[in-house]
Write a protein that holds these residues in place. Structure first.
Motif, mmCIF file in Angstrom:
data_model
loop_
_atom_site.group_PDB
_atom_site.id
_atom_site.type_symbol
_atom_site.label_atom_id
_atom_site.label_comp_id
_atom_site.label_asym_id
_atom_site.label_seq_id
_atom_site.Cartn_x
_atom_site.Cartn_y
_atom_site.Cartn_z
ATOM 1 N N ARG A 128 14.266 28.459 -0.546
ATOM 2 C CA ARG A 128 15.008 28.909 -1.727
ATOM 3 C C ARG A 128 14.265 30.008 -2.470
ATOM 4 O O ARG A 128 14.871 30.956 -2.974
ATOM 5 N N ASP A 129 12.952 29.866 -2.531
ATOM 6 C CA ASP A 129 12.149 30.813 -3.320
ATOM 7 C C ASP A 129 10.861 31.165 -2.560
ATOM 8 O O ASP A 129 9.757 30.896 -3.039
ATOM 9 N N PRO A 130 11.006 31.776 -1.377
ATOM 10 C CA PRO A 130 9.809 32.035 -0.560
ATOM 11 C C PRO A 130 8.803 32.945 -1.269
ATOM 12 O O PRO A 130 7.591 32.756 -1.137
ATOM 13 N N ARG A 131 9.299 33.897 -2.034
ATOM 14 C CA ARG A 131 8.370 34.822 -2.706
ATOM 15 C C ARG A 131 7.595 34.123 -3.817
ATOM 16 O O ARG A 131 6.414 34.435 -4.053
#
Lengths: 194, 93
Positions: A128-131
């Motif tokens: 969902r929020d790899p960064r």
């Protein structure tokens, strides 16, 4: 004095193994041999494969075409292991490996997965929020790099082939392997020349 | 027929877990979503049968790419997620 009773789980396992053996599905010592193979595996194997791929174009091609054959070429026992897929980072492309369904991990070449890899938090957030996840690891990607998350959902196991840092051109295989950590091989970190 | 790289597909919007015990290797977050075949990874016995000791027909397994947004309502345009999906979960887009 009689010995304490065997724990129920140990007893259940012994009965399960006996039932498998009775059906001809398990040879004596097979479980111990499999545990020994997994115990011997460690990220040092994956690191050596990456270091060789950085310095040997033929091996790099084999690694990307057939990870299992490339592992066996390094002396790794792949019998009974799932196919190994290798994800090549490139200028502008970074891979991050996760298994959202459970904890699929390329054990044959990296050993046992670390605790965090199996946590609900990593598994949920990596897709969902790899960064955000990479930032928390302190991993800074070059400007304009695309992130490609690989959710290991089925029969393959995945390992990252990072880009070789330009400062390390000319290094020997052993020194190169030294900067390829377990975290690098899953894609939460980048190799740092030291 | 093997799907070629670049083929647009939709993941079936199906929830077998609501019908009874099952073992599904297709994550919830892609059910009903659009993706693009990256490549054919090979053919493997269907894990949905293997898990229950049933005869498992061999099925094509694909790497399918999904754009990060809009798959999630956050993220960076250009990022994507690659997922291994079996052929019986894919339908024409």
């Amino acid at each position: 004095m009689s010995p304490p009773p065997r724990p129920a789980m140990v007893d259940l396992l012994a009965r399960f193994e006996a039932a498998l053996a009775a059906r001809g599905l398990l040879e004596p010592g097979e479980v111990e041999a499999r545990i020994a193979i997994t115990d011997r595996a460690s990220p040092a194997i994956g690191a050596a494969m990456v270091a060789r791929a950085w310095t040997d174009a033929g091996y790099r091609a084999l690694l990307l075409a057939d990870g299992r054959a490339a592992a066996e070429d390094m002396g790794v026992t792949m019998v009974g292991s799932p196919p190994l897929g290798v994800l090549a980072d490139a200028p502008g492309l970074h891979h991050l490996v996760v298994c959202t369904l459970c904890s699929c991990y390329p054990r044959a070449v990296l050993g046992y997965p670390p605790h965090w890899y199996k946590t609900a938090a990593y598994r949920a957030r990596a897709v969902r929020d790899p960064r955000g996840v990479l930032a928390e690891w302190g991993t800074v990607l070059p400007e304009g790099t695309r992130v490609r998350v690989v959710d290991s959902t089925a029969d393959y196991r995945w390992m990252v082939l990072p880009e070789q840092p330009p400062e390390t051109l000319g290094w020997g295989a052993e020194r190169l392997a030294g900067i390829v950590t377990r975290d690098v091989l899953v894609g939460v970190a980048l190799p740092v020349p030291v | 027929m093997t799907l070629s790289p670049g083929t647009e597909v939709r993941v079936r919007d199906d929830w077998p877990e609501r019908r009874g015990p099952c073992h599904i290797r297709t994550p919830h977050y892609v059910r009903g979503r659009m993706g693009m075949v990256a490549r054919h990874l090979g053919n493997f016995p269907n894990p949905e049968d293997l898990a229950f000791g049933r005869p498992a027909p061999v099925r094509a397994l694909y790497h399918v790419a999904f754009a990060q947004p809009p798959l999630f309502a956050e993220g960076t345009a250009g990022d994507d997620i690659l997922i291994e999906l079996f052929e019986h979960w894919l339908e024409p887009a």
